[in-house]
Write a protein that holds these residues in place. Structure first.
Motif, PDB file in Angstrom:
ATOM      1  N   PRO A   1      54.783  -2.765  71.109  1.00 58.75           N
ATOM      2  CA  PRO A   1      55.409  -3.870  71.856  1.00 58.75           C
ATOM      3  C   PRO A   1      55.059  -3.932  73.335  1.00 58.75           C
ATOM      4  O   PRO A   1      55.138  -4.995  73.938  1.00 58.75           O
ATOM      5  CB  PRO A   1      56.904  -3.610  71.656  1.00 58.75           C
ATOM      6  CG  PRO A   1      57.007  -2.145  71.356  1.00 58.75           C
ATOM      7  CD  PRO A   1      55.773  -1.802  70.588  1.00 58.75           C
ATOM      8  N   THR A   2      54.673  -2.809  73.959  1.00 56.86           N
ATOM      9  CA  THR A   2      54.390  -2.822  75.397  1.00 56.86           C
ATOM     10  C   THR A   2      52.896  -2.898  75.712  1.00 56.86           C
ATOM     11  O   THR A   2      52.523  -2.968  76.884  1.00 56.86           O
ATOM     12  CB  THR A   2      54.962  -1.561  76.062  1.00 56.86           C
ATOM     13  OG1 THR A   2      54.286  -0.393  75.542  1.00 56.86           O
ATOM     14  CG2 THR A   2      56.456  -1.446  75.819  1.00 56.86           C
ATOM     15  N   ASP A   3      52.066  -2.898  74.696  1.00 52.73           N
ATOM     16  CA  ASP A   3      50.616  -2.857  74.890  1.00 52.73           C
ATOM     17  C   ASP A   3      50.100  -4.260  75.200  1.00 52.73           C
ATOM     18  O   ASP A   3      50.178  -5.159  74.361  1.00 52.73           O
ATOM     19  CB  ASP A   3      49.946  -2.302  73.634  1.00 52.73           C
ATOM     20  CG  ASP A   3      48.490  -1.900  73.855  1.00 52.73           C
ATOM     21  OD1 ASP A   3      47.840  -2.505  74.726  1.00 52.73           O
ATOM     22  OD2 ASP A   3      48.022  -0.982  73.149  1.00 52.73           O
TER      23      ASP A   3
ATOM     24  N   LEU B   1      47.141 -10.194  75.277  1.00 50.46           N
ATOM     25  CA  LEU B   1      45.757 -10.555  74.977  1.00 50.46           C
ATOM     26  C   LEU B   1      45.594 -11.286  73.645  1.00 50.46           C
ATOM     27  O   LEU B   1      44.699 -12.110  73.494  1.00 50.46           O
ATOM     28  CB  LEU B   1      44.863  -9.310  75.015  1.00 50.46           C
ATOM     29  CG  LEU B   1      43.364  -9.560  75.178  1.00 50.46           C
ATOM     30  CD1 LEU B   1      43.078 -10.439  76.396  1.00 50.46           C
ATOM     31  CD2 LEU B   1      42.612  -8.250  75.296  1.00 50.46           C
ATOM     32  N   LEU B   2      46.416 -11.000  72.666  1.00 53.05           N
ATOM     33  CA  LEU B   2      46.410 -11.773  71.432  1.00 53.05           C
ATOM     34  C   LEU B   2      47.375 -12.943  71.588  1.00 53.05           C
ATOM     35  O   LEU B   2      48.417 -12.810  72.223  1.00 53.05           O
ATOM     36  CB  LEU B   2      46.830 -10.907  70.244  1.00 53.05           C
ATOM     37  CG  LEU B   2      45.951  -9.697  69.918  1.00 53.05           C
ATOM     38  CD1 LEU B   2      46.484  -8.967  68.695  1.00 53.05           C
ATOM     39  CD2 LEU B   2      44.503 -10.106  69.700  1.00 53.05           C
ATOM     40  N   TYR B   3      47.023 -14.093  71.014  1.00 56.64           N
ATOM     41  CA  TYR B   3      47.882 -15.264  71.157  1.00 56.64           C
ATOM     42  C   TYR B   3      47.860 -16.078  69.870  1.00 56.64           C
ATOM     43  O   TYR B   3      46.944 -15.957  69.049  1.00 56.64           O
ATOM     44  CB  TYR B   3      47.418 -16.133  72.331  1.00 56.64           C
ATOM     45  CG  TYR B   3      46.070 -16.786  72.127  1.00 56.64           C
ATOM     46  CD1 TYR B   3      45.966 -18.096  71.632  1.00 56.64           C
ATOM     47  CD2 TYR B   3      44.884 -16.100  72.397  1.00 56.64           C
ATOM     48  CE1 TYR B   3      44.717 -18.688  71.428  1.00 56.64           C
ATOM     49  CE2 TYR B   3      43.637 -16.687  72.191  1.00 56.64           C
ATOM     50  CZ  TYR B   3      43.563 -17.982  71.712  1.00 56.64           C
ATOM     51  OH  TYR B   3      42.334 -18.562  71.499  1.00 56.64           O
ATOM     52  N   VAL B   4      48.872 -16.911  69.713  1.00 64.69           N
ATOM     53  CA  VAL B   4      48.937 -17.812  68.564  1.00 64.69           C
ATOM     54  C   VAL B   4      48.194 -19.089  68.924  1.00 64.69           C
ATOM     55  O   VAL B   4      48.491 -19.735  69.931  1.00 64.69           O
ATOM     56  CB  VAL B   4      50.395 -18.129  68.191  1.00 64.69           C
ATOM     57  CG1 VAL B   4      50.445 -19.150  67.047  1.00 64.69           C
ATOM     58  CG2 VAL B   4      51.128 -16.862  67.795  1.00 64.69           C
ATOM     59  N   GLY B   5      47.190 -19.429  68.111  1.00 64.31           N
ATOM     60  CA  GLY B   5      46.346 -20.579  68.399  1.00 64.31           C
ATOM     61  C   GLY B   5      47.117 -21.883  68.408  1.00 64.31           C
ATOM     62  O   GLY B   5      48.066 -22.077  67.634  1.00 64.31           O
TER      63      GLY B   5
ATOM     64  N   ARG C   1      44.997   3.839  77.548  1.00 63.40           N
ATOM     65  CA  ARG C   1      46.286   3.314  77.101  1.00 63.40           C
ATOM     66  C   ARG C   1      47.170   2.932  78.293  1.00 63.40           C
ATOM     67  O   ARG C   1      47.837   1.893  78.276  1.00 63.40           O
ATOM     68  CB  ARG C   1      46.996   4.325  76.203  1.00 63.40           C
ATOM     69  CG  ARG C   1      46.299   4.529  74.861  1.00 63.40           C
ATOM     70  CD  ARG C   1      47.056   5.494  73.949  1.00 63.40           C
ATOM     71  NE  ARG C   1      48.352   4.980  73.549  1.00 63.40           N
ATOM     72  CZ  ARG C   1      48.549   4.090  72.587  1.00 63.40           C
ATOM     73  NH1 ARG C   1      47.503   3.571  71.935  1.00 63.40           N
ATOM     74  NH2 ARG C   1      49.770   3.695  72.277  1.00 63.40           N
ATOM     75  N   ASN C   2      47.170   3.753  79.316  1.00 58.04           N
ATOM     76  CA  ASN C   2      48.015   3.469  80.478  1.00 58.04           C
ATOM     77  C   ASN C   2      47.599   2.168  81.157  1.00 58.04           C
ATOM     78  O   ASN C   2      48.448   1.433  81.671  1.00 58.04           O
ATOM     79  CB  ASN C   2      47.935   4.623  81.478  1.00 58.04           C
ATOM     80  CG  ASN C   2      48.644   5.871  80.988  1.00 58.04           C
ATOM     81  OD1 ASN C   2      49.512   5.799  80.121  1.00 58.04           O
ATOM     82  ND2 ASN C   2      48.265   7.024  81.511  1.00 58.04           N
TER      83      ASN C   2
END
Length: 469
Positions: A319-321, A328-332, A385-386
């Motif tokens: 959830p925090t990444d 960075l990922l999104y719903v088109g 990751r950080n």
């Protein structure tokens, strides 16, 4: 005058008009419009222009403009991405039903050998360059790109290099001699072995490291060559040398991780990139052309929404990444709206990172872990990751599997997936869909190697086709 040319490398590109017009297997040469290839690079300025043109070729949709990044992702579709588009050539790759007339397989081959031939022409013309520093730089750049193209070809058109093996499996033809005439083009070049191709790639990269300057603007530097050599060694499972090269780049290149992963792709020539394809709004633009934003994006009228990111993969980010759905990922919202997309390619004219510092940290982490240096491996993984706000791994969570997982999370959609599965011997898991049960696709399958294009085997009888085609 008409003649049959034996390989596609003869489509010589100098940034000049050579008057070559293709028609199936034949090329018509018009003497009234052509430039003699033997004299085209007869001055220092012309060689310099040819070097610029050599880089420009890399943004071709058949190279890093699309295919060298997209194809290794498509051929490894599992619970990671799915292809929703209508382009038959890419659908064949995603379904692993390719044939020897696949347009993408032919396009990559032709464009790669054209770039190799231009590199050879530049090397051949170096005696006209009087400035010794420029001569060294131009040779280094040509050797770097020649190595890069041979490396991409051998990974896609040949079986995986096996550490400790003799690697006599067929690779790809090695082209080191410039093609300037019809007669030279008619020489039939057979496939070298995988071992021979890797040896040539490493030879060229070592030479490039010595020839290139430490800093070279947006073009290849000695550290760019070291970074690519680290990638080559990793593909060979030569972890010691891969780690040493990556460590050198991390400590001495002057590169630093960008504040966010997203900024690497939305910015231009950031502090993180070691090689970046320079584009503008006219490069690979529009939904009818083949560009990375064309296939990946679904933002209003921009993009075709061909590549869907599957929920099972997106869930691995946490959830925090910021690499996941939090940023960075999104719903088109455009074509094929309502499903997840990658935000790495969102504008037609954006630059395309090809080699970046984060990859070097991941290579050093894997090499360190395999050598028993768990402290370095953990520090490098958590540095990545950080940067994206992901929860750091603990020492108890560190494993080879967690390092390889981090590679996929960080380098997703950047052209690494198939190559990583091959070098680690990891089969492709295909989850159940509807009434179809889950299956495992062997990573050693002949269908995960591109066919030698029919056009090439038809005119060059020494080229042996890959099994299954």
């Amino acid at each position: 005058m008409k003649t049959i040319f034996s390989r596609s490398a003869v489509a010589i590109a100098l940034g000049l008009s050579l008057g070559l017009v293709a028609c199936d297997k034949q090329l018509d040469i018009d003497p009234f419009q052509s430039v003699d290839a033997t004299t085209a690079l007869n001055s220092e300025d012309k060689v310099g222009s040819a070097v610029v043109g050599m880089y420009a070729r890399l943004d071709s949709p058949n190279l890093y403009g699309t295919d060298l990044i997209l194809v290794p992702e498509l051929m490894a579709v599992d619970n990671y991405i799915s292809f929703q588009g209508s382009f038959a050539n890419y659908r064949q790759l995603a379904l692993r039903s390719t044939n020897a007339q696949n347009a993408t397989a032919e396009g990559i081959w032709r464009a790669s050998y054209q770039a190799i031939n231009l590199a050879n022409l530049i090397i051949d013309a170096l005696p006209v360059v009087t400035d010794e520093d420029l001569k060294s730089q131009y040779e280094g750049e040509a050797r770097f790109i020649r190595a890069d193209m041979h490396f991409e070809l051998v990974r896609l058109y040949a079986k995986q290099y096996q550490a400790g093996g003799n690697n006599t499996q067929l690779g790809v033809p090695i082209n080191l001699v410039p093609v300037k005439t019809v007669e030279q083009a008619s020489v039939l070049t057979p496939r070298a072995t995988v071992e021979q191709v890797y040896a040539q790639v490493i030879t060229d990269l070592k030479a490039a490291i010595d020839l290139l300057p430490k800093s070279n603007g947006t073009r290849a530097s000695s550290y760019t060559a070291k970074a690519l050599l680290a990638r080559v060694y990793l593909q060979q499972s030569n972890f010691v040398q891969a780690g040493l090269m990556a460590d050198d780049v991390i400590k001495n290149s002057g590169k630093t991780l960008s504040p966010t992963l997203q900024s690497v792709f939305t910015g231009r020539n950031t502090s993180e990139t070691l090689l970046e394809i320079q584009q503008n709004d006219q490069n690979n633009a529009g939904t009818s052309n083949s560009g990375l934003a064309t296939h990946f994006a679904s933002i209003g009228q921009l993009g075709r929404g061909d590549i869907r990111v599957l929920p099972a993969f997106a869930a691995q980010y946490g959830p925090t990444d910021a690499r996941g759905e939090s940023q960075l990922l999104y719903v088109g919202t455009g074509t094929r709206a309502g499903v997840l997309r990658s935000g790495k390619y969102t504008t037609y004219g954006q630059n395309i990172p090809v080699i970046r510092l984060a990859e070097m940290y991941l290579i050093r982490a894997e090499a360190a872990f395999r050598a028993g240096d768990l402290v370095t491996a953990l520090a490098d993984i958590n540095r990545i990751r950080n940067r994206s706000g992901a929860t750091p791994l603990t020492a108890a969570q560190l494993s080879l599997a967690s390092i390889l997982r981090e590679r996929q999370l960080e380098l997703a959609f950047e052209g690494f997936r198939l190559h990583d599965l091959k070098r680690t011997g990891t089969d492709i898991f295909i989850p159940a869909t509807g009434s179809n049960p889950a299956t495992t696709y062997p990573i050693t399958s002949d269908r995960l190697v591109l066919p030698i294009p029919f056009r090439e085997t038809n005119v060059n009888t020494t080229l042996v086709q890959n099994p299954g085609y």
